[in-house]
Design an enzyme around this catalytic site. Structure first.
Site, PDB file in Angstrom:
ATOM      1  N   ASP A  92      -3.594  -2.442   9.691  1.00  0.00           N
ATOM      2  CA  ASP A  92      -4.358  -0.130   9.567  1.00  0.00           C
ATOM      3  C   ASP A  92      -3.467  -0.068   7.941  1.00  0.00           C
ATOM      4  O   ASP A  92      -3.242   1.088   8.112  1.00  0.00           O
ATOM      5  CB  ASP A  92      -4.329   0.547  10.726  1.00  0.00           C
ATOM      6  CG  ASP A  92      -4.805   1.013  10.189  1.00  0.00           C
ATOM      7  OD1 ASP A  92      -5.355   0.957   9.203  1.00  0.00           O
ATOM      8  OD2 ASP A  92      -4.999   2.314  11.173  1.00  0.00           O
ATOM      9  N   HIS A 115      -1.959   5.809   0.652  1.00  0.00           N
ATOM     10  CA  HIS A 115      -2.150   6.923  -0.607  1.00  0.00           C
ATOM     11  C   HIS A 115      -1.390   7.519  -0.840  1.00  0.00           C
ATOM     12  O   HIS A 115      -0.086   7.335  -1.395  1.00  0.00           O
ATOM     13  CB  HIS A 115      -1.837   8.356   1.023  1.00  0.00           C
ATOM     14  CG  HIS A 115      -3.405   8.543   2.003  1.00  0.00           C
ATOM     15  ND1 HIS A 115      -4.849   8.483   1.562  1.00  0.00           N
ATOM     16  CD2 HIS A 115      -3.181   8.142   3.632  1.00  0.00           C
ATOM     17  CE1 HIS A 115      -5.267   8.097   2.833  1.00  0.00           C
ATOM     18  NE2 HIS A 115      -4.856   8.293   3.042  1.00  0.00           N
ATOM     19  N   LEU A 127      -7.645  -1.614   0.647  1.00  0.00           N
ATOM     20  CA  LEU A 127      -6.868  -1.717  -0.500  1.00  0.00           C
ATOM     21  C   LEU A 127      -7.426  -1.146  -1.655  1.00  0.00           C
ATOM     22  O   LEU A 127      -6.773  -0.495  -3.101  1.00  0.00           O
ATOM     23  CB  LEU A 127      -7.085  -3.284  -0.909  1.00  0.00           C
ATOM     24  CG  LEU A 127      -7.156  -4.732  -0.069  1.00  0.00           C
ATOM     25  CD1 LEU A 127      -7.879  -6.135  -0.887  1.00  0.00           C
ATOM     26  CD2 LEU A 127      -5.941  -4.805  -0.044  1.00  0.00           C
ATOM     27  N   ARG A 128      -7.953   0.074  -0.910  1.00  0.00           N
ATOM     28  CA  ARG A 128      -8.298   1.024  -1.847  1.00  0.00           C
ATOM     29  C   ARG A 128      -9.136   0.887  -3.363  1.00  0.00           C
ATOM     30  O   ARG A 128      -9.927   1.930  -3.978  1.00  0.00           O
ATOM     31  CB  ARG A 128      -7.236   1.995  -2.373  1.00  0.00           C
ATOM     32  CG  ARG A 128      -6.241   2.323  -1.325  1.00  0.00           C
ATOM     33  CD  ARG A 128      -7.082   3.238  -0.138  1.00  0.00           C
ATOM     34  NE  ARG A 128      -6.230   4.180   0.530  1.00  0.00           N
ATOM     35  CZ  ARG A 128      -6.853   5.087   1.592  1.00  0.00           C
ATOM     36  NH1 ARG A 128      -8.069   4.546   1.928  1.00  0.00           N
ATOM     37  NH2 ARG A 128      -6.112   5.048   2.432  1.00  0.00           N
TER      38      ARG A 128
END
Length: 427
Positions: free
Chosen positions: A305, A309, A64-65
């Protein structure tokens, strides 16, 4: 609110139901499927005629960053993408920044996921401090804070540390998520080792790196008795080893990423950085082996997965780009494509996204049986659409599937009986 989902084709692998039926939701739970509960009066009705109604999808691996890399995505943005993909629960791996090795980080993630209200986020705690593979994390406090499993997001080189971590997890009845790989064989690689990596002049990661890692981990699992899950296997050899271990009664399971079932090392040709993933895309033989293991039930789950980005992360030379692709919104249509291609029946494909992951995590979900949480995915199995990165809900537009025609698209997602995503008729 009493909710009626009317006229849909219900596919519930947990109960074996695969037929047209109405679904009744009361008090955020499944009240009944088929006949209405006594005294039921609908406050709202969703017309699912011509649609498939199934349990909300459970994704065993999605980054989820947040915290740490909010320029790539946030819990709010990526759980919204999950809802758009029919995912109602997902596992957040421990390689956040800071690492998910303290109760404070767990609570932060859970609080922000609850505030977003789009998808259930299930944190995987760290096996070792800072994921450094040297000192064990405080797994008891992580479990108390809400972690449903523990893992290290990468292979632990020190076998003694891994053994102690497994022993500790076993005493707490925690499932260990393993990313099996021999770190010395894989250290300098960025794609599968073979003729293509040689021709492109790129460092290779041999298939034996994964097989050797799995072999070591299986021996330690037998020694410690821990319940273990092999995450994102990519080679036919590794899956064969897990199959034999399961036959011997070891408490192991495994999953595969959706893109490994379609893409191969051939897609890396011309240095396509969107195909830079870890573990790397393998050979066609490996892909076929993964598909066979999925159909046989050795592989019980398909995960996305998901790794969003920013644009710059994929603009460097191939080896210097960051691995990973955006996958939440293509998870379901790729699974449905397996059914289209005859790999397995549609109900079995849906099972690998629902009951399979639920059994790995030993959590509530993945079913439409009365009393279960009303986490529901409704999709149009015949809808055809083209993957366009610019229209993805996720902040991550990094998908190599751009231009692919998909069949099957989510039209509505419900979490606890509440609509969290609904696609317009022209979308």
């Amino acid at each position: 609110m009493n909710l009626l989902i009317r006229g849909g084709h219900v596919v519930d692998p947990a109960s074996g139901l695969d037929a047209t039926a109405d679904v009744y939701v009361t008090d955020n739970r499944i009240g009944a499927v088929g006949e209405a509960p006594a005294g039921f009066v609908a406050d709202r009705t969703i017309d699912a005629t011509g649609r498939v109604v199934c349990p909300g999808l459970i994704d065993l691996q999605a980054k989820l960053r947040e915290p740490g890399e909010t320029h790539k995505g946030t819990i709010a943005s990526e759980t919204a993408a999950a809802a758009a993909g029919g995912v109602t629960a997902l596992c957040c791996p421990p390689d956040t920044k800071p690492v998910l090795d303290s109760s404070a980080v767990v609570e932060l993630i859970r609080d922000r996921a609850e505030a977003a209200g789009m998808c259930r986020v299930l944190p995987i705690g760290a096996l070792t401090k800072d994921l450094a593979g040297e000192h064990l994390a405080e797994m008891l406090s992580l479990k108390r804070a809400g972690c449903i499993a523990v893992g290290n997001a990468r292979a632990i080189a020190n076998t003694l540390v891994l053994r102690r971590a497994m022993e500790y997890a076993a005493t707490l009845d925690l499932t260990v998520f393993l990313n099996s790989e021999d770190p010395w064989l894989a250290a300098s690689g960025c794609m599968h080792e073979g003729q293509i990596s040689t021709r492109l002049g790129l460092g290779g990661i041999p298939a034996c790196a994964e097989a050797i890692g799995v072999a070591r981990d299986l021996i330690l699992i037998e020694q410690t008795g821990v319940r273990a899950h092999f995450s994102r296997l990519s080679t036919a050899k590794a899956v064969e080893m897990v199959a034999k271990a399961k036959a011997r009664g070891l408490p192991v399971s495994c999953d595969v990423t959706a893109h490994q079932l379609f893409l191969t090392e051939l897609d890396v040709d011309l240095f396509n950085s969107l195909c830079h993933v870890r573990p790397p895309l393998r050979t066609q033989r490996d892909r076929d082996g993964l598909r066979a293991a999925l159909a046989d039930g050795v592989i019980t789950s398909i995960c996305s997965d998901h790794q969003p980005h920013d644009r710059d992360a994929k603009l460097a030379p191939f080896a210097a780009t960051e691995p990973g692709m955006s996958g939440l919104e293509t998870l379901l249509p790729l699974a449905l494509r397996l059914a289209e291609e005859g790999v397995m029946p549609r109900a079995e494909a849906i099972a690998r996204l629902t009951t399979g992951p639920a059994s790995v995590l030993n959590v509530e979900g993945g079913t439409l049986q009365p009393g279960a949480r009303a986490d529901i995915c409704i999709f149009d199995a015949n809808a055809r659409w083209e993957v366009n990165p610019s229209t993805l809900v996720s902040r991550g537009k990094n998908t190599p599937l751009s231009g692919w025609e998909m069949k099957g698209r989510v039209t509505c997602t419900l979490l606890d009986g509440r609509v969290v995503f609904q696609r317009g008729p022209d979308a």
